[in-house]
Design a protein around this motif. Structure first.
Motif, PDB file in Angstrom:
ATOM      1  N   GLN A 100      -3.838   1.441 -11.965  1.00  0.00           N
ATOM      2  CA  GLN A 100      -4.545   2.704 -12.191  1.00  0.00           C
ATOM      3  C   GLN A 100      -5.663   2.857 -11.172  1.00  0.00           C
ATOM      4  N   ILE A 101      -6.003   4.106 -10.883  1.00  0.00           N
ATOM      5  CA  ILE A 101      -7.060   4.407  -9.924  1.00  0.00           C
ATOM      6  C   ILE A 101      -8.415   4.270 -10.634  1.00  0.00           C
ATOM      7  N   VAL A 102      -9.324   3.482 -10.036  1.00  0.00           N
ATOM      8  CA  VAL A 102     -10.655   3.353 -10.654  1.00  0.00           C
ATOM      9  C   VAL A 102     -11.737   3.993  -9.788  1.00  0.00           C
ATOM     10  N   GLY A 103     -11.390   4.429  -8.586  1.00  0.00           N
ATOM     11  CA  GLY A 103     -12.370   5.097  -7.727  1.00  0.00           C
ATOM     12  C   GLY A 103     -11.664   5.652  -6.509  1.00  0.00           C
TER      13      GLY A 103
ATOM     14  N   GLU B 278     -20.098   1.885  -1.310  1.00  0.00           N
ATOM     15  CA  GLU B 278     -20.744   2.637  -2.402  1.00  0.00           C
ATOM     16  C   GLU B 278     -20.104   2.346  -3.749  1.00  0.00           C
ATOM     17  N   LEU B 279     -18.781   2.181  -3.746  1.00  0.00           N
ATOM     18  CA  LEU B 279     -18.061   2.107  -5.025  1.00  0.00           C
ATOM     19  C   LEU B 279     -17.764   0.692  -5.513  1.00  0.00           C
ATOM     20  N   LEU B 280     -17.453  -0.207  -4.559  1.00  0.00           N
ATOM     21  CA  LEU B 280     -16.927  -1.509  -4.989  1.00  0.00           C
ATOM     22  C   LEU B 280     -17.828  -2.253  -5.972  1.00  0.00           C
TER      23      LEU B 280
ATOM     24  N   ALA C 184      -8.805  16.211  -4.295  1.00  0.00           N
ATOM     25  CA  ALA C 184      -7.627  15.381  -4.603  1.00  0.00           C
ATOM     26  C   ALA C 184      -7.730  14.812  -6.021  1.00  0.00           C
ATOM     27  N   ALA C 185      -8.941  14.384  -6.404  1.00  0.00           N
ATOM     28  CA  ALA C 185      -9.130  13.839  -7.761  1.00  0.00           C
ATOM     29  C   ALA C 185      -8.853  14.921  -8.795  1.00  0.00           C
ATOM     30  N   ALA C 186      -9.374  16.117  -8.556  1.00  0.00           N
ATOM     31  CA  ALA C 186      -9.183  17.216  -9.516  1.00  0.00           C
ATOM     32  C   ALA C 186      -7.696  17.549  -9.647  1.00  0.00           C
TER      33      ALA C 186
ATOM     34  N   LEU D 105      -7.930  13.319 -12.257  1.00  0.00           N
ATOM     35  CA  LEU D 105      -8.629  12.034 -12.343  1.00  0.00           C
ATOM     36  C   LEU D 105     -10.133  12.242 -12.502  1.00  0.00           C
ATOM     37  N   ASP D 106     -10.720  11.520 -13.435  1.00  0.00           N
ATOM     38  CA  ASP D 106     -12.170  11.561 -13.579  1.00  0.00           C
ATOM     39  C   ASP D 106     -12.689  10.155 -13.267  1.00  0.00           C
ATOM     40  N   VAL D 107     -12.847   9.885 -11.963  1.00  0.00           N
ATOM     41  CA  VAL D 107     -13.267   8.545 -11.522  1.00  0.00           C
ATOM     42  C   VAL D 107     -14.411   8.695 -10.526  1.00  0.00           C
ATOM     43  N   PRO D 108     -15.213   7.636 -10.324  1.00  0.00           N
ATOM     44  CA  PRO D 108     -16.281   7.720  -9.324  1.00  0.00           C
ATOM     45  C   PRO D 108     -15.719   8.018  -7.933  1.00  0.00           C
ATOM     46  N   LEU D 109     -16.443   8.841  -7.165  1.00  0.00           N
ATOM     47  CA  LEU D 109     -16.042   9.202  -5.800  1.00  0.00           C
ATOM     48  C   LEU D 109     -17.124   8.721  -4.844  1.00  0.00           C
ATOM     49  N   GLY D 110     -16.729   8.432  -3.590  1.00  0.00           N
ATOM     50  CA  GLY D 110     -17.728   8.018  -2.612  1.00  0.00           C
ATOM     51  C   GLY D 110     -17.208   8.229  -1.211  1.00  0.00           C
TER      52      GLY D 110
END
Ligand code: NAD
Length: 319
Positions: free
Chosen positions: A16-19, A47-49, A31-33, A37-42
């Motif tokens: 699954q995508i987590v960010g 920034e995300l890891l 792309a997330a929308a 997907l409601d995940v952190p973006l960066g």
């Protein structure tokens, strides 16, 4: 291609995508929308890891970013599944292989055109033909790709033929030894660089691949996998890149079972290798020979000479 990966991961029971990271945050947001997907973006992995709990990184950036993005992920202790071509040069891909070795993590190149049950059946047929004499792959498509491909010096060889020379290695297991290539750009081409090529690859088992391809074809297109013929000591096999292959050999050959195709196939193999510690055939160090075939073809076309694979793999070629 990032969108295709989002759809594929979304449909996979394994991941699954987590960010989501993109240099352009608007691209990531859109792309997330689209993927729901409601995940952190960066705009960077850094920034995300630290916060998203990722267990792996899918690198779907443009080829020039494959090395820095993969190296950052590996240094953070994460395995990476990276889009083809591994890098813009064999030297950069060798640096990626070093980064993976030093991190002790898997860096697998997604050669998605290895994953078709019909190709696996074709490979089994080829395996019954005894010594292999000649492989032929014809590839003719009318391809419109506004973006980096239309500006590259050798778009067909670098961005597309990498799939076909990698499929040739998948089919016979032989290693490329030398390459002779010519490229040209037909007058009606919409590419800046050469969109057509004729390539001969000699392998260590004595066989040769004859490859003819074009991205500026009008009519009578082949499939994206090209149209193949393999001629061996005991018979021949053909594959149109789409349907079941045809076989004129000593058989019988059982058809391959159903399995995930294209990038879903890459993802399934990557997840399985991460879980079991197995090594895929497209691990970065093994993928070098496919990339080296393309680099040798480019050098051969540019310098009008036959190029040894050893030349492009030479340590002196590494920065
Ligand atoms: N397997 C296939 O059949 C297939 C098909 C198409 C593309 N590809 C491969 O997928 C890769 C991407 O191709 P594409 O057509 O999607 O390119 P693209 O230019 O459409 O998209 C690349 C995205 O990466 C982002 N990006 C670039 N550098 C980055 C960085 N350092 N960090 C974060 N984001 C960055 C860009 O902003 C862009 O949104 C290429 O390697 C291409 O060869 C494979």
């Amino acid at each position: 291609m990032g969108r295709a990966w989002l759809r594929t991961v979304g449909a996979s029971p394994d991941a699954q995508i987590v960010g989501l990271v993109d240099l352009d945050l608007t691209t990531a947001r859109t792309a997330a929308a689209e993927a729901g997907l409601d995940v952190p973006l960066g705009t960077s992995l850094a920034e995300l890891l630290p916060s998203v709990g990722a267990e792996a990184v899918l690198n779907v950036t443009i080829p020039v970013a494959h090395l820095p993005v993969s190296a950052e992920a590996l240094a953070a202790g994460l395995p990476v599944l990276c889009e083809k071509p591994a890098a813009p040069s064999v030297a950069a891909a060798q640096q990626m292989a070093r980064a993976a070795r030093e991190a002790g993590r898997l860096l697998m190149i997604s050669q998605s055109r290895r994953y078709y049950p019909h190709l696996e059946t074709f490979r089994r047929q080829v395996g019954t033909l005894g010594g292999i004499g000649t492989l032929v792959c014809e590839f003719f498509k009318e391809a419109h790709f506004p973006g980096f491909r239309e500006e590259m010096a050798h778009p067909l060889l670098v961005d597309m033929a990498i799939h076909h020379v990698d499929q040739a290695r998948f089919l016979t297991g032989a290693d490329p030894v030398r390459v002779a290539a010519t490229t040209h750009n037909p007058p009606w081409s919409w590419f800046a660089g050469d969109a057509s090529a004729t390539v001969d690859v000699a392998y260590d088992d004595g066989s040769h691949l004859g490859y003819v391809g074009s991205w500026v074809t009008r009519g009578a297109e082949t499939s994206w996998n090209g149209s193949w013929r393999v001629a061996g000591e005991l018979g021949s096999a053909r594959w149109d890149g789409e349907h079941a292959p045809t076989y004129d050999g000593p058989g019988p050959v059982d058809p391959a079972p159903d399995a995930p195709t294209e990038i879903a196939g890459s993802l399934a193999e990557f997840v399985s290798c991460v879980r079991t510690g197995a090594s895929p055939d497209t691990r970065i160090d093994r993928n070098l020979l496919s990339l080296a075939t393309v680099e040798a073809a480019v050098l051969s076309a540019d310098e009008h000479r036959v190029v040894e694979i050893a030349e492009v793999l030479a340590p002196s070629n590494t920065p």
